[in-house]
Scaffold this motif. Structure first.
Motif, PDB file in Angstrom:
ATOM      1  N   GLU A   1       2.423 -25.364  -3.209  1.00 36.96           N
ATOM      2  CA  GLU A   1       1.176 -25.746  -2.560  1.00 36.96           C
ATOM      3  C   GLU A   1       0.496 -24.553  -1.883  1.00 36.96           C
ATOM      4  OE1 GLU A   1       1.556 -28.956   0.145  1.00 36.96           O
ATOM      5  OE2 GLU A   1       2.376 -30.363  -1.319  1.00 36.96           O
ATOM      6  N   GLY A   2      -0.816 -24.471  -2.063  1.00 38.00           N
ATOM      7  CA  GLY A   2      -1.617 -23.523  -1.316  1.00 38.00           C
ATOM      8  C   GLY A   2      -1.456 -22.067  -1.688  1.00 38.00           C
ATOM      9  N   GLU A   3      -0.988 -21.758  -2.890  1.00 41.06           N
ATOM     10  CA  GLU A   3      -0.857 -20.357  -3.278  1.00 41.06           C
ATOM     11  C   GLU A   3      -1.742 -20.056  -4.491  1.00 41.06           C
ATOM     12  OE1 GLU A   3       2.994 -19.087  -4.557  1.00 41.06           O
ATOM     13  OE2 GLU A   3       3.246 -20.708  -6.008  1.00 41.06           O
ATOM     14  N   ILE A   4      -2.136 -18.788  -4.585  1.00 42.24           N
ATOM     15  CA  ILE A   4      -2.905 -18.306  -5.721  1.00 42.24           C
ATOM     16  C   ILE A   4      -1.994 -17.388  -6.515  1.00 42.24           C
ATOM     17  CG2 ILE A   4      -4.986 -17.129  -6.492  1.00 42.24           C
ATOM     18  CD1 ILE A   4      -6.228 -17.675  -3.775  1.00 42.24           C
ATOM     19  N   VAL A   5      -1.788 -17.725  -7.770  1.00 35.23           N
ATOM     20  CA  VAL A   5      -0.865 -16.975  -8.620  1.00 35.23           C
ATOM     21  C   VAL A   5      -1.631 -16.427  -9.815  1.00 35.23           C
ATOM     22  CG1 VAL A   5       1.237 -17.099 -10.017  1.00 35.23           C
ATOM     23  CG2 VAL A   5       1.057 -18.435  -7.909  1.00 35.23           C
ATOM     24  N   GLY A   6      -1.375 -15.177 -10.152  1.00 37.08           N
ATOM     25  CA  GLY A   6      -1.996 -14.569 -11.311  1.00 37.08           C
ATOM     26  C   GLY A   6      -1.080 -14.636 -12.518  1.00 37.08           C
ATOM     27  N   LEU A   7      -1.665 -14.822 -13.681  1.00 33.25           N
ATOM     28  CA  LEU A   7      -0.931 -14.765 -14.943  1.00 33.25           C
ATOM     29  C   LEU A   7      -1.569 -13.669 -15.780  1.00 33.25           C
ATOM     30  CD1 LEU A   7       1.141 -16.001 -16.995  1.00 33.25           C
ATOM     31  CD2 LEU A   7      -0.757 -17.425 -17.814  1.00 33.25           C
ATOM     32  N   VAL A   8      -0.829 -12.603 -16.032  1.00 33.02           N
ATOM     33  CA  VAL A   8      -1.378 -11.482 -16.781  1.00 33.02           C
ATOM     34  C   VAL A   8      -0.594 -11.274 -18.063  1.00 33.02           C
ATOM     35  CG1 VAL A   8      -2.213 -10.325 -14.697  1.00 33.02           C
ATOM     36  CG2 VAL A   8       0.036  -9.736 -15.610  1.00 33.02           C
ATOM     37  N   GLY A   9      -1.268 -10.714 -19.027  1.00 38.13           N
ATOM     38  CA  GLY A   9      -0.661 -10.418 -20.308  1.00 38.13           C
ATOM     39  C   GLY A   9      -1.721  -9.820 -21.201  1.00 38.13           C
ATOM     40  N   ARG A  10      -1.304  -9.066 -22.179  1.00 38.53           N
ATOM     41  CA  ARG A  10      -2.259  -8.461 -23.087  1.00 38.53           C
ATOM     42  C   ARG A  10      -2.962  -9.546 -23.897  1.00 38.53           C
ATOM     43  NH1 ARG A  10       0.293  -3.629 -26.336  1.00 38.53           N
ATOM     44  NH2 ARG A  10      -1.924  -3.264 -26.704  1.00 38.53           N
ATOM     45  N   ASN A  11      -4.105  -9.206 -24.470  1.00 35.98           N
ATOM     46  CA  ASN A  11      -4.828 -10.163 -25.299  1.00 35.98           C
ATOM     47  C   ASN A  11      -3.926 -10.669 -26.412  1.00 35.98           C
ATOM     48  OD1 ASN A  11      -7.167  -9.864 -23.806  1.00 35.98           O
ATOM     49  ND2 ASN A  11      -8.026  -8.290 -25.145  1.00 35.98           N
ATOM     50  N   GLY A  12      -3.887 -11.994 -26.579  1.00 34.78           N
ATOM     51  CA  GLY A  12      -3.026 -12.588 -27.588  1.00 34.78           C
ATOM     52  C   GLY A  12      -1.609 -12.856 -27.127  1.00 34.78           C
ATOM     53  N   ALA A  13      -1.345 -12.631 -25.844  1.00 32.67           N
ATOM     54  CA  ALA A  13       0.022 -12.824 -25.337  1.00 32.67           C
ATOM     55  C   ALA A  13       0.399 -14.296 -25.234  1.00 32.67           C
ATOM     56  CB  ALA A  13       0.173 -12.152 -23.969  1.00 32.67           C
ATOM     57  N   GLY A  14      -0.597 -15.197 -25.192  1.00 32.89           N
ATOM     58  CA  GLY A  14      -0.307 -16.627 -25.116  1.00 32.89           C
ATOM     59  C   GLY A  14      -0.744 -17.285 -23.834  1.00 32.89           C
ATOM     60  N   LYS A  15      -1.606 -16.620 -23.056  1.00 36.93           N
ATOM     61  CA  LYS A  15      -2.033 -17.175 -21.772  1.00 36.93           C
ATOM     62  C   LYS A  15      -2.767 -18.500 -21.948  1.00 36.93           C
ATOM     63  CE  LYS A  15      -4.415 -13.521 -20.469  1.00 36.93           C
ATOM     64  NZ  LYS A  15      -4.196 -12.640 -21.643  1.00 36.93           N
ATOM     65  N   THR A  16      -3.723 -18.530 -22.879  1.00 37.69           N
ATOM     66  CA  THR A  16      -4.497 -19.757 -23.088  1.00 37.69           C
ATOM     67  C   THR A  16      -3.618 -20.869 -23.659  1.00 37.69           C
ATOM     68  OG1 THR A  16      -6.544 -18.507 -23.417  1.00 37.69           O
ATOM     69  CG2 THR A  16      -6.492 -20.754 -24.271  1.00 37.69           C
ATOM     70  N   THR A  17      -2.690 -20.527 -24.546  1.00 35.01           N
ATOM     71  CA  THR A  17      -1.757 -21.522 -25.076  1.00 35.01           C
ATOM     72  C   THR A  17      -0.895 -22.100 -23.965  1.00 35.01           C
ATOM     73  OG1 THR A  17      -1.660 -20.426 -27.235  1.00 35.01           O
ATOM     74  CG2 THR A  17       0.142 -21.917 -26.696  1.00 35.01           C
ATOM     75  N   LEU A  18      -0.453 -21.256 -23.050  1.00 36.47           N
ATOM     76  CA  LEU A  18       0.345 -21.739 -21.928  1.00 36.47           C
ATOM     77  C   LEU A  18      -0.460 -22.680 -21.051  1.00 36.47           C
ATOM     78  CD1 LEU A  18       2.870 -21.781 -20.192  1.00 36.47           C
ATOM     79  CD2 LEU A  18       2.112 -19.640 -19.115  1.00 36.47           C
ATOM     80  N   PHE A  19      -1.715 -22.329 -20.779  1.00 36.93           N
ATOM     81  CA  PHE A  19      -2.569 -23.203 -19.971  1.00 36.93           C
ATOM     82  C   PHE A  19      -2.752 -24.553 -20.647  1.00 36.93           C
ATOM     83  CE2 PHE A  19      -5.261 -20.621 -16.748  1.00 36.93           C
ATOM     84  CZ  PHE A  19      -4.096 -20.059 -16.248  1.00 36.93           C
ATOM     85  N   GLY A  20      -3.051 -24.529 -21.938  1.00 36.99           N
ATOM     86  CA  GLY A  20      -3.247 -25.779 -22.661  1.00 36.99           C
ATOM     87  C   GLY A  20      -2.004 -26.641 -22.681  1.00 36.99           C
ATOM     88  N   THR A  21      -0.844 -26.009 -22.729  1.00 40.69           N
ATOM     89  CA  THR A  21       0.423 -26.748 -22.737  1.00 40.69           C
ATOM     90  C   THR A  21       0.706 -27.354 -21.367  1.00 40.69           C
ATOM     91  OG1 THR A  21       1.276 -25.238 -24.440  1.00 40.69           O
ATOM     92  CG2 THR A  21       2.891 -26.602 -23.276  1.00 40.69           C
ATOM     93  N   ILE A  22       0.456 -26.595 -20.313  1.00 39.68           N
ATOM     94  CA  ILE A  22       0.655 -27.122 -18.962  1.00 39.68           C
ATOM     95  C   ILE A  22      -0.251 -28.319 -18.721  1.00 39.68           C
ATOM     96  CG2 ILE A  22       0.380 -26.629 -16.486  1.00 39.68           C
ATOM     97  CD1 ILE A  22       1.117 -23.716 -17.104  1.00 39.68           C
TER      98      ILE A  22
END
Length: 301
Positions: free
Chosen positions: A27-48
Motif C-alpha cells: 500500500e502507498g508505494e510507487i514502484v518502477g518496472l524497467v527493462g529494455r524494449n521488448g523485455a515483456g513489461k507490457t505483457t506483464l502488465f496485461g497478465t497482472i
C-alpha cells in the motif's frame, strides 16, 4: 492490502515472454518496472490485470485470486497504451462507463482535472495529440480510485512543463489516497524522483530489485587525477560513466574505506562526491547492461 505476483509465467506463440515472476506491491508505494524494449513489461502488465491469462502462477489480492474473483476487479486499473477502447469515446462518455465499473470513481476530481488541463470534454480521445492522450490516461487512472494502478510509459509524449505537473499529480494522489502505483518505463531518469524502488525485468524474469535507500554502499564521485594515466584501481573498483581529459565521473558499486583512503592520496587533484541516482545504481550494478542500454537509447534518439 498487498498485491502478490507469484511465479507468473507466460508464453506467446510458443515463445517464453515471462518466467517465474515474483514480487509484491504494498500500500502507498510507487514502484518502477524497467527493462529494455521488448523485455515483456507490457505483457506483464496485461497478465497482472487479467487481460492475458498466465500459463502458470497467480495474482493474489487480500489472499484471494484476483483474476478469478470478479468482485476485486475494481481494485486495479490498467489500460494498455497507446491503443485501447477508450480512444473511441470522449471524456464525458468514458466517465459514464467507468462510474459503473469502478464503484469509487471520483467524478468531481475527474471533471476538475479535465477542466484544469483544458481537455475537450466532448472530443474523442483518438483525436487528442499524443501528449494529451498520455495526460488523459493519468487522470482517468487516478479518478478510478482503484487502490492499485499500472501505468505503462505514462510520461511518454509529455512536454517538460506538463511532465513535472503529472509527476506531482502522481505523488499527491499516492499520498492522499494511499494508492499503489507500478510504473513501467525504459527511462530511469524519469523514474528517479518518483519511485521508492525499481524492479529490473531481464531474461523474462525479475532479475533484481534496487533502490537508492537500499544501496548506501554505492557512491558517485567526480575527480581529477594527476599524471597521464588513469589510476589502475579505479577501473577495477568502479564504473566510469564519463571522462574528459583528467576529469572522471565514476560510480563505485561497493565503496569501502580502502577506496576512500586512495582517493584522499596524492594521485588526485580534487575529489567531489556527487548525488547518486537510480541510473547510477543501475550502471554500477549492471555495467554491461548499462552500456547496452545507453547504446539503445542513443539509437532511439
Amino acid at each position: 492490502m498487498t498485491l502478490v505476483i507469484e511465479n507468473i509465467s507466460k508464453k506467446i506463440q510458443n515463445k517464453t515472454v515471462l518466467h517465474n515472476i515474483n514480487f509484491e506491491l504494498n500500500e502507498g508505494e510507487i514502484v518502477g518496472l524497467v527493462g529494455r524494449n521488448g523485455a515483456g513489461k507490457t505483457t506483464l502488465f496485461g497478465t497482472i490485470a487479467g487481460e492475458l491469462l498466465p500459463d502458470f502462477g497467480r495474482i493474489g489480492l487480500n489472499e484471494l485470486d484476483y483474476i478469478n474473483t470478479t468482485t476485486l476487479h475494481d481494485q486495479l486499473f490498467y489500460v494498455d497504451m497507446p491503443d485501447n477502447w477508450l480512444k473511441y469515446y470522449s471524456p464525458q462518455k468514458i466517465k459514464e462507463i467507468l462510474k459503473i465499473a469502478y464503484k469509487d470513481f471520483d467524478e468531481d476530481w475527474y471533471d476538475l482535472e479535465i477542466t484544469r488541463f483544458d481537455l475537450n470534454n466532448g472530443k474523442r480521445i483518438r483525436n487528442y495529440s499524443k501528449g494529451m492522450r498520455a495526460l488523459f490516461m493519468i487522470i482517468v487512472s487516478f479518478a478510478s480510485r482503484a487502490p492499485y494502478i499500472l501505468l505503462d510509459e505514462p510520461l511518454d509524449g509529455l512536454d517538460v512543463l506538463i511532465r513535472d505537473q503529472v509527476k506531482q499529480m502522481i505523488v499527491n494522489q499516492v499520498i492522499e489516497h494511499n494508492t499503489t502505483v507500478l510504473i513501467a518505463s525504459h527511462n530511469l531518469v524519469e523514474l528517479d524522483t518518483l519511485v521508492d524502488r525499481i524492479l529490473l525485468l531481464k531474461n523474462q524474469t525479475i532479475d533484481r530489485t534496487f533502490s537508492i535507500e537500499g544501496n548506501k554502499n554505492i557512491k558517485k564521485y567526480q575527480l581529477a587525477f594527476v599524471g597521464d594515466k588513469l589510476p589502475e584501481f579505479l577501473r577495477g573498483s568502479g564504473t566510469i560513466i564519463a571522462q574528459t581529459g583528467h576529469i572522471v565521473t565514476i560510480v563505485f558499486n561497493d565503496f569501502v574505506e580502502a577506496i576512500g583512503i586512495k582517493l584522499a592520496g596524492p594521485d588526485f587533484k580534487f575529489v567531489e562526491e556527487l548525488p547518486i541516482s537510480s541510473e547510477d545504481i543501475f550502471r554500477a550494478s549492471f555495467a554491461k547492461e548499462a552500456h547496452a542500454w545507453q547504446q539503445e537509447l542513443e539509437e532511439e534518439a
